[in-house]
Design an enzyme around this catalytic site. Structure first.
Site, mmCIF file in Angstrom:
data_model
loop_
_atom_site.group_PDB
_atom_site.id
_atom_site.type_symbol
_atom_site.label_atom_id
_atom_site.label_comp_id
_atom_site.label_asym_id
_atom_site.label_seq_id
_atom_site.Cartn_x
_atom_site.Cartn_y
_atom_site.Cartn_z
ATOM 1 N N LYS A 111 0.826 -1.212 0.000
ATOM 2 C CA LYS A 111 0.000 0.000 0.000
ATOM 3 C C LYS A 111 0.859 1.261 0.000
ATOM 4 C CE LYS A 111 -4.396 -1.763 1.560
ATOM 5 N NZ LYS A 111 -5.586 -1.627 2.374
ATOM 6 N N LYS A 192 -4.233 -9.550 -6.425
ATOM 7 C CA LYS A 192 -5.482 -9.958 -5.771
ATOM 8 C C LYS A 192 -6.587 -8.961 -6.103
ATOM 9 C CE LYS A 192 -5.746 -7.903 -1.190
ATOM 10 N NZ LYS A 192 -7.033 -7.684 -0.606
ATOM 11 N N LYS A 195 -10.707 -3.822 -3.346
ATOM 12 C CA LYS A 195 -11.706 -2.748 -3.357
ATOM 13 C C LYS A 195 -11.093 -1.439 -3.807
ATOM 14 C CE LYS A 195 -13.854 -3.764 0.905
ATOM 15 N NZ LYS A 195 -12.808 -3.445 1.843
HETATM 16 P P1 ATP Z 1 -8.606 -2.792 0.183
HETATM 17 O O1 ATP Z 1 -8.392 -2.994 -1.276
HETATM 18 O O2 ATP Z 1 -9.217 -1.472 0.544
HETATM 19 O O3 ATP Z 1 -7.419 -3.182 1.017
HETATM 20 P P2 ATP Z 1 -9.851 -5.316 0.331
HETATM 21 O O4 ATP Z 1 -10.656 -5.540 -0.883
HETATM 22 O O5 ATP Z 1 -8.514 -5.981 0.432
HETATM 23 O O6 ATP Z 1 -9.739 -3.785 0.598
HETATM 24 P P3 ATP Z 1 -10.562 -5.637 3.105
HETATM 25 O O7 ATP Z 1 -11.576 -4.817 3.757
HETATM 26 O O8 ATP Z 1 -9.142 -5.264 3.366
HETATM 27 O O9 ATP Z 1 -10.766 -5.752 1.542
HETATM 28 O O10 ATP Z 1 -10.777 -7.153 3.507
HETATM 29 C C1 ATP Z 1 -11.957 -7.721 4.015
HETATM 30 C C2 ATP Z 1 -11.791 -9.223 4.029
HETATM 31 O O11 ATP Z 1 -11.813 -9.726 2.696
HETATM 32 C C3 ATP Z 1 -10.462 -9.693 4.637
HETATM 33 O O12 ATP Z 1 -10.694 -10.835 5.428
HETATM 34 C C4 ATP Z 1 -9.621 -10.041 3.431
HETATM 35 O O13 ATP Z 1 -8.655 -11.022 3.715
HETATM 36 C C5 ATP Z 1 -10.665 -10.546 2.461
HETATM 37 N N1 ATP Z 1 -10.242 -10.340 1.078
HETATM 38 C C6 ATP Z 1 -9.947 -9.152 0.493
HETATM 39 N N2 ATP Z 1 -9.598 -9.323 -0.790
HETATM 40 C C7 ATP Z 1 -9.673 -10.673 -1.036
HETATM 41 C C8 ATP Z 1 -9.429 -11.491 -2.188
HETATM 42 N N3 ATP Z 1 -9.070 -10.949 -3.348
HETATM 43 N N4 ATP Z 1 -9.617 -12.818 -2.073
HETATM 44 C C9 ATP Z 1 -10.014 -13.384 -0.902
HETATM 45 N N5 ATP Z 1 -10.248 -12.667 0.229
HETATM 46 C C10 ATP Z 1 -10.074 -11.329 0.166
#
Ligand code: ATP
Ligand code: LTN
Length: 328
Positions: A111, A192, A195
């Protein structure tokens, strides 16, 4: 009853990775565990979001959690900043974690590489996350694979605090699903799904079925037309197999045996995902017509969470040698 805790950032629309990696387990655990789930708005502040957007995303995240099946009668659902104990314990966690430990966190490296301004909060983010978890005497933390390192660090922090000050915290363990723990971007299958990264390869939970189908059709694969599960050499195809396996409750290898061509694999994955998302989209529409009810549920959840959080914080304060705030 064993206690489960997890959190999600209100950093944008939820996607298929959030659902398969984390939220489906959140829903499953509320049947026979004491479950506490949190929209972590203080974590979202680490990247200075627009205030109106943060407010909207916080309500949207809570609405989504209810839509996927979090039942506020069974689980405690609340917004992190409503329970001030999180921020207070986070300071004690910052004084327990090592600078070197934080520096090794891969999420911070990723990040901070992507941002112009890197806040100190982005660096100490795992200390706040440890506070979230440890406040509830948590046994299990259902998360996607990217959070494994943060949960391991949380365990180390809990153990160090317990060694320094006597038994204070339960030491939690991560729960990571076999399939779906790391859903990759459909356009860039080595990254990955996320969001906060704008990409045509992200499948939003609320996305229209036609758009979902189109995105799967255009998913990046390779030119072999050999449906084999091998994430290292065939990341695009393996991602599709992993998604279909996770949605249908099979293994990616078993799913691969059903396909010789990529076209049918893409079409079947899109259909299975749309079938999974359909009821969630409908429920979201219904629930978003009554935001006042959602605010009420969140407040009730915060009141419930606070009663546990104050007790744990008090124990941590006393053990660390902070004198009582008011005479008892
Ligand atoms: P950001 O991009 O803002 O970091 P994010 O999409 O990674 O957000 P988080 O709020 O950080 O989402 O994560 C919420 C949950 O979803 C966590 O348990 C995280 O491990 C899971 N998660 C996030 N992205 C993935 C993915 N691509 N595959 C599986 N699990 C995920
Ligand atoms: N850091 C996590 C979100 C998060 C979390 C938590 C997850 C904050 N506090 C406590 C599990 C338990 C993320 O970025 N996905």
């Amino acid at each position: 009853m064993a206690r489960v805790f997890s959190g999600i950032q209100p950093s944008g629309g939820m996607h298929l990775g959030n659902l398969l990696g984390a939220l489906r387990n959140w829903v499953a655990y509320q049947q026979d565990h004491e479950a506490v789930y949190c929209v972590v708005d203080l974590h979202a502040l680490t990247t200075a979001p627009d205030p109106a957007e943060l407010r909207d995303n916080t309500m949207a995240a809570a609405t989504m959690l209810l839509s996927v099946g979090i039942d506020p009668e069974r689980s405690t659902l609340f917004v992190q900043s409503a329970v001030a104990e999180h921020a207070e314990l986070a300071w004690m966690m910052e004084c327990t974690v090592g600078f070197g430990e934080l520096r090794r966190m891969t999420q911070f490296k990723d990040k901070s590489d992507r941002s112009d301004f890197v806040s100190a909060g982005l660096f100490t983010y795992p200390a706040l996350q440890a506070a979230d978890i440890l406040l509830y005497d948590t046994d299990l933390v259902p998360v996607g694979d990217d959070q494994r390192q943060h949960i391991e660090l949380c365990r180390d922090i809990a153990e160090r605090f317990n060694r320094r000050y006597g038994d204070t915290f339960a030491v939690p363990a991560p729960v990571i699903p076999k399939a779906g723990a790391r859903v990759m971007d459909l356009q860039r299958p080595t990254d990955k799904m996320s969001k906060s990264l704008e990409s045509a390869g992200t499948i939003g939970v609320l996305e229209e079925p036609d758009s979902v189908t189109r995105k799967f059709k255009r998913a990046v694969t390779d030119s072999d037309n050999d449906a084999r599960y091998d994430p290292d050499t065939k990341p695009g195809v393996s991602n599709l197999l992993g998604i279909l396996a996770s949605v249908t409750g099979r293994t990616p290898q078993a799913v691969a045996d059903d396909y010789t061509q990529y076209g049918p694999l893409k079409a079947d994955t899109a259909d299975a995902v749309n079938e999974l998302l359909d009821p969630i989209r409908r429920r979201y529409q219904e629930l978003s017509s009554d935001p006042a009810e959602i605010s009420r549920l969140l407040q009730a959840g915060a009141d419930k969470a606070r009663t546990v959080a104050t007790t744990t914080l008090e124990r941590a304060r006393t053990n660390a040698g902070l004198i009582p705030r008011s005479p008892t």
